[in-house]
Design an enzyme around this catalytic site. Structure first.
Site, PDB file in Angstrom:
ATOM      1  N   ARG A  78       0.833  -1.210   0.000  1.00 14.50           N
ATOM      2  CA  ARG A  78       0.000   0.000   0.000  1.00 14.50           C
ATOM      3  C   ARG A  78       0.872   1.266   0.000  1.00 14.50           C
ATOM      4  NH1 ARG A  78      -3.683   2.414   4.764  1.00 14.50           N
ATOM      5  NH2 ARG A  78      -5.116   3.622   3.478  1.00 14.50           N
ATOM      6  N   HIS A 122       0.654   4.742  -2.186  1.00 17.14           N
ATOM      7  CA  HIS A 122       0.481   6.060  -1.575  1.00 17.14           C
ATOM      8  C   HIS A 122       1.656   6.986  -1.885  1.00 17.14           C
ATOM      9  CE1 HIS A 122      -3.031   5.400   1.408  1.00 17.14           C
ATOM     10  NE2 HIS A 122      -3.162   4.634   0.349  1.00 17.14           N
ATOM     11  N   ASP A 123       2.817   6.411  -2.140  1.00 18.69           N
ATOM     12  CA  ASP A 123       3.940   7.246  -2.556  1.00 18.69           C
ATOM     13  C   ASP A 123       3.736   7.731  -3.995  1.00 18.69           C
ATOM     14  OD1 ASP A 123       6.427   8.525  -2.467  1.00 18.69           O
ATOM     15  OD2 ASP A 123       7.408   6.820  -3.438  1.00 18.69           O
ATOM     16  N   GLY A 146       4.308  11.660  -7.482  1.00 12.62           N
ATOM     17  CA  GLY A 146       5.067  10.620  -8.163  1.00 12.62           C
ATOM     18  C   GLY A 146       5.847   9.745  -7.193  1.00 12.62           C
ATOM     19  N   ASP A 193       8.544   9.084  -5.415  1.00 11.19           N
ATOM     20  CA  ASP A 193       9.747   9.833  -5.046  1.00 11.19           C
ATOM     21  C   ASP A 193      10.063   9.712  -3.549  1.00 11.19           C
ATOM     22  OD1 ASP A 193       7.698  11.270  -3.925  1.00 11.19           O
ATOM     23  OD2 ASP A 193       8.517  13.227  -4.472  1.00 11.19           O
ATOM     24  N   SER A 228       8.350  10.527  -1.125  1.00 13.75           N
ATOM     25  CA  SER A 228       7.861  11.654  -0.311  1.00 13.75           C
ATOM     26  C   SER A 228       7.034  11.143   0.872  1.00 13.75           C
ATOM     27  CB  SER A 228       7.034  12.631  -1.155  1.00 13.75           C
ATOM     28  OG  SER A 228       6.056  11.944  -1.907  1.00 13.75           O
ATOM     29  N   ASN A 272      -3.252   8.606   5.625  1.00  9.94           N
ATOM     30  CA  ASN A 272      -2.083   7.733   5.817  1.00  9.94           C
ATOM     31  C   ASN A 272      -1.920   7.265   7.263  1.00  9.94           C
ATOM     32  OD1 ASN A 272      -1.068   7.586   3.179  1.00  9.94           O
ATOM     33  ND2 ASN A 272      -0.195   9.644   3.353  1.00  9.94           N
ATOM     34  N   PRO A 311      -7.226   8.381  -3.611  1.00  7.79           N
ATOM     35  CA  PRO A 311      -8.660   8.083  -3.723  1.00  7.79           C
ATOM     36  C   PRO A 311      -9.223   7.518  -2.419  1.00  7.79           C
ATOM     37  CG  PRO A 311      -7.350   6.436  -4.895  1.00  7.79           C
ATOM     38  CD  PRO A 311      -6.392   7.479  -4.418  1.00  7.79           C
ATOM     39  N   HIS A 357      -5.961  -5.626  -2.701  1.00  8.06           N
ATOM     40  CA  HIS A 357      -6.824  -5.758  -1.508  1.00  8.06           C
ATOM     41  C   HIS A 357      -7.127  -7.231  -1.208  1.00  8.06           C
ATOM     42  CE1 HIS A 357      -8.441  -1.331  -1.474  1.00  8.06           C
ATOM     43  NE2 HIS A 357      -7.129  -1.419  -1.358  1.00  8.06           N
ATOM     44  N   THR A 358      -6.442  -8.121  -1.883  1.00 14.43           N
ATOM     45  CA  THR A 358      -6.492  -9.547  -1.548  1.00 14.43           C
ATOM     46  C   THR A 358      -5.742  -9.814  -0.231  1.00 14.43           C
ATOM     47  OG1 THR A 358      -5.917 -11.773  -2.310  1.00 14.43           O
ATOM     48  CG2 THR A 358      -4.418 -10.039  -2.950  1.00 14.43           C
ATOM     49  N   ASP A 364      -3.502 -13.694  -3.780  1.00 16.44           N
ATOM     50  CA  ASP A 364      -4.092 -14.506  -4.845  1.00 16.44           C
ATOM     51  C   ASP A 364      -5.284 -13.780  -5.475  1.00 16.44           C
ATOM     52  OD1 ASP A 364      -6.153 -14.693  -3.017  1.00 16.44           O
ATOM     53  OD2 ASP A 364      -5.668 -16.724  -2.385  1.00 16.44           O
TER      54      ASP A 364
HETATM   55  C1  HEM Z   1      -8.422   1.945  -6.208  1.00 16.74           C
HETATM   56  C2  HEM Z   1      -8.398   2.817  -5.235  1.00 16.74           C
HETATM   57  C3  HEM Z   1      -8.060   2.437  -3.832  1.00 16.74           C
HETATM   58  C4  HEM Z   1      -8.740   2.791  -2.713  1.00 16.74           C
HETATM   59  C5  HEM Z   1      -9.966   3.681  -2.662  1.00 16.74           C
HETATM   60  C6  HEM Z   1      -8.085   2.170  -1.592  1.00 16.74           C
HETATM   61  C7  HEM Z   1      -8.464   2.317  -0.279  1.00 16.74           C
HETATM   62  C8  HEM Z   1      -7.951   1.589   0.780  1.00 16.74           C
HETATM   63  C9  HEM Z   1      -8.410   1.682   2.136  1.00 16.74           C
HETATM   64  C10 HEM Z   1      -9.510   2.611   2.646  1.00 16.74           C
HETATM   65  C11 HEM Z   1      -7.701   0.794   2.869  1.00 16.74           C
HETATM   66  C12 HEM Z   1      -7.853   0.506   4.377  1.00 16.74           C
HETATM   67  C13 HEM Z   1      -7.222   1.621   5.162  1.00 16.74           C
HETATM   68  C14 HEM Z   1      -7.602   1.617   6.611  1.00 16.74           C
HETATM   69  O1  HEM Z   1      -8.555   0.993   7.025  1.00 16.74           O
HETATM   70  O2  HEM Z   1      -6.927   2.305   7.366  1.00 16.74           O
HETATM   71  C15 HEM Z   1      -6.766   0.150   1.981  1.00 16.74           C
HETATM   72  C16 HEM Z   1      -5.879  -0.823   2.359  1.00 16.74           C
HETATM   73  C17 HEM Z   1      -4.951  -1.360   1.509  1.00 16.74           C
HETATM   74  N1  HEM Z   1      -4.708  -0.979   0.215  1.00 16.74           N
HETATM   75 FE1  HEM Z   1      -5.884   0.192  -0.929  1.00 16.74          FE
HETATM   76  N2  HEM Z   1      -7.024   1.444  -2.050  1.00 16.74           N
HETATM   77  C18 HEM Z   1      -6.964   1.581  -3.405  1.00 16.74           C
HETATM   78  C19 HEM Z   1      -5.992   1.063  -4.236  1.00 16.74           C
HETATM   79  C20 HEM Z   1      -4.908   0.359  -3.804  1.00 16.74           C
HETATM   80  C21 HEM Z   1      -3.757   0.053  -4.617  1.00 16.74           C
HETATM   81  C22 HEM Z   1      -3.556   0.515  -6.053  1.00 16.74           C
HETATM   82  C23 HEM Z   1      -2.913  -0.680  -3.837  1.00 16.74           C
HETATM   83  C24 HEM Z   1      -1.562  -1.250  -4.164  1.00 16.74           C
HETATM   84  C25 HEM Z   1      -1.109  -1.442  -5.375  1.00 16.74           C
HETATM   85  C26 HEM Z   1      -3.557  -0.843  -2.548  1.00 16.74           C
HETATM   86  C27 HEM Z   1      -3.087  -1.614  -1.510  1.00 16.74           C
HETATM   87  C28 HEM Z   1      -3.691  -1.747  -0.277  1.00 16.74           C
HETATM   88  C29 HEM Z   1      -3.281  -2.702   0.736  1.00 16.74           C
HETATM   89  C30 HEM Z   1      -2.235  -3.785   0.563  1.00 16.74           C
HETATM   90  C31 HEM Z   1      -4.057  -2.444   1.854  1.00 16.74           C
HETATM   91  C32 HEM Z   1      -3.976  -3.165   3.216  1.00 16.74           C
HETATM   92  C33 HEM Z   1      -3.000  -2.418   4.106  1.00 16.74           C
HETATM   93  C34 HEM Z   1      -2.749  -3.036   5.458  1.00 16.74           C
HETATM   94  O3  HEM Z   1      -3.296  -4.083   5.798  1.00 16.74           O
HETATM   95  O4  HEM Z   1      -1.952  -2.451   6.215  1.00 16.74           O
HETATM   96  N3  HEM Z   1      -4.741  -0.172  -2.553  1.00 16.74           N
HETATM   97  N4  HEM Z   1      -6.933   0.665   0.723  1.00 16.74           N
END
Ligand code: HEM
Length: 325
Positions: free
Chosen positions: A66, A70-71, A76, A78, A80, A95, A163, A193-194, A254
């Protein structure tokens, strides 16, 4: 006030600079095997440090995947996100649950010991995201190197640029398109999000007082909604409770995330709408195949890892602070 204004001017300048480099130029700054001559053992030393930290706390693996997202989406790729300070990106509410900074520190320390001043923090984060995926039994990919570390980091930019989980498909497509990423890449990258967790406050409104006509979001599978209400009770609103995003195999990288969406078990609106919107449903169905997801995830991560890459910048000695010179 003057300091704040000049901070914003600098930030705007930095953003314009990033945007003025087109995506093909950005991609050409990066290469596979980037440290082949300058630090041949960089990738293996980073991997060993990441593995050793994840052996102590495997939860950080999802955090690092994640973290690269977020970076890259804010100014970009970088690094940051890694800068410490009063008003830097990591202090932004969006964050607040980001984890894994100490893993990057450990990897940086290990690589500085063999090649001082050579490997950027933004590259270390890209390698660490790949190594974390592999640690969770996902398929790896060749990570490109050559990113420079930025000098600025601003909490407000993170809040504006990342987003939120309430986004619908149109908003998601637009957010990714602004970084040169396609609808398809957006759906594939959401597949991360798997693994990992979401906190109750991020989807609370889907369970309680959803709309005038529906108390609970009707796009959530009814028994799953009941389960979520038990896990996140309305009376005791708790922002620290963690819920797995993939209900089938939460610790495995997966394709089951997509299967969950087809069963209406997506945790966030931004997840479930990928199956419910006709523009992305076919893609979700294709990605339910393990083979298809495995092959395409790495390619999409390479594209995300090239967003806003800059020709100018530093190789930070300490990922948490800019170099003083
Ligand atoms: C498509 C738009 C996306 C949205 C709206 C989004 C939103 C979120 C949110 C709200 C969470 C939970 C945060 C929390 O409860 O504090 C999350 C977790 C996570 N996101 Fe996304 N996300 C998106 C795309 C991505 C992308 C592109 C990646 C990586 C390539 C990613 C990887 C992850 C991972 C691995 C977690 C779990 C983090 C953890 O368990 O510590 N997400 N995301």
């Amino acid at each position: 006030m003057a300091a704040l204004t000049s901070h914003f001017l600098l930030l705007t300048w930095a953003l314009l600079l990033v945007m003025s480099v087109d995506s093909s130029e950005q991609a050409s700054l990066l290469r596979d095997d980037f440290y082949k001559d300058s630090c041949p053992d960089a990738e293996s030393v980073i991997k060993a440090a990441v593995d050793s930290e994840l052996d102590k706390n495997l939860k950080l693996a999802a955090g690092l995947i994640r973290m690269q997202f977020h970076d890259c989406f804010v100014e970009g790729c970088d690094a940051s996100i890694l800068l410490d300070g009063n008003d830097t990106e990591k202090t932004a509410p969006i964050n607040s649950n980001l984890i894994g900074y100490e893993v990057v520190d450990a990897a940086k320390e290990a690589v500085e010991a063999i090649c001082p001043g050579v490997v950027s923090c933004s590259d270390i984060l890209a390698y660490a995201a790949r190594d974390s995926t592999v640690k969770l039994n996902g398929t790896g990919w060749a990570v490109q190197g050559g990113r420079k570390d930025g000098l600025f980091s601003c909490a407000e930019a993170a809040e504006l640029e990342l987003p939120p989980p309430t986004f619908n498909v149109s908003q998601l497509i637009e957010s990714f398109a602004r970084r040169g990423l396609s609808k398809k890449q957006m759906v594939i990258l959401s597949g991360s999000h798997t693994v990992g967790v979401g906190h109750c406050d991020k989807f609370f409104e889907r369970l309680y007082n959803f709309s005038e006509t529906h108390f609970t979001d009707p796009s959530i599978n009814a028994s799953y909604a009941e389960q979520l209400k038990t896990d996140c009770p309305q009376a005791t609103f708790n922002t620290t409770l963690e819920i797995f995003m993939d209900t089938i195999t939460p610790g495995e990288f997966d394709a089951n995330y997509y299967k969950g969406l087809s069963e209406h078990k997506g945790l966030f609106t931004s997840d479930q709408s990928l199956f419910d919107d006709r523009r992305t449903r076919k893609l979700v169905k294709k990605l339910m195949s393990e083979r298809v997801f495995d092959r395409q995830f790495g390619e999409a991560m390479r594209a995300m890892g090239a967003v806003g890459v800059r020709a100018e910048g530093q190789i930070r000695r300490n990922c948490r602070t800019v170099n003083p010179w």
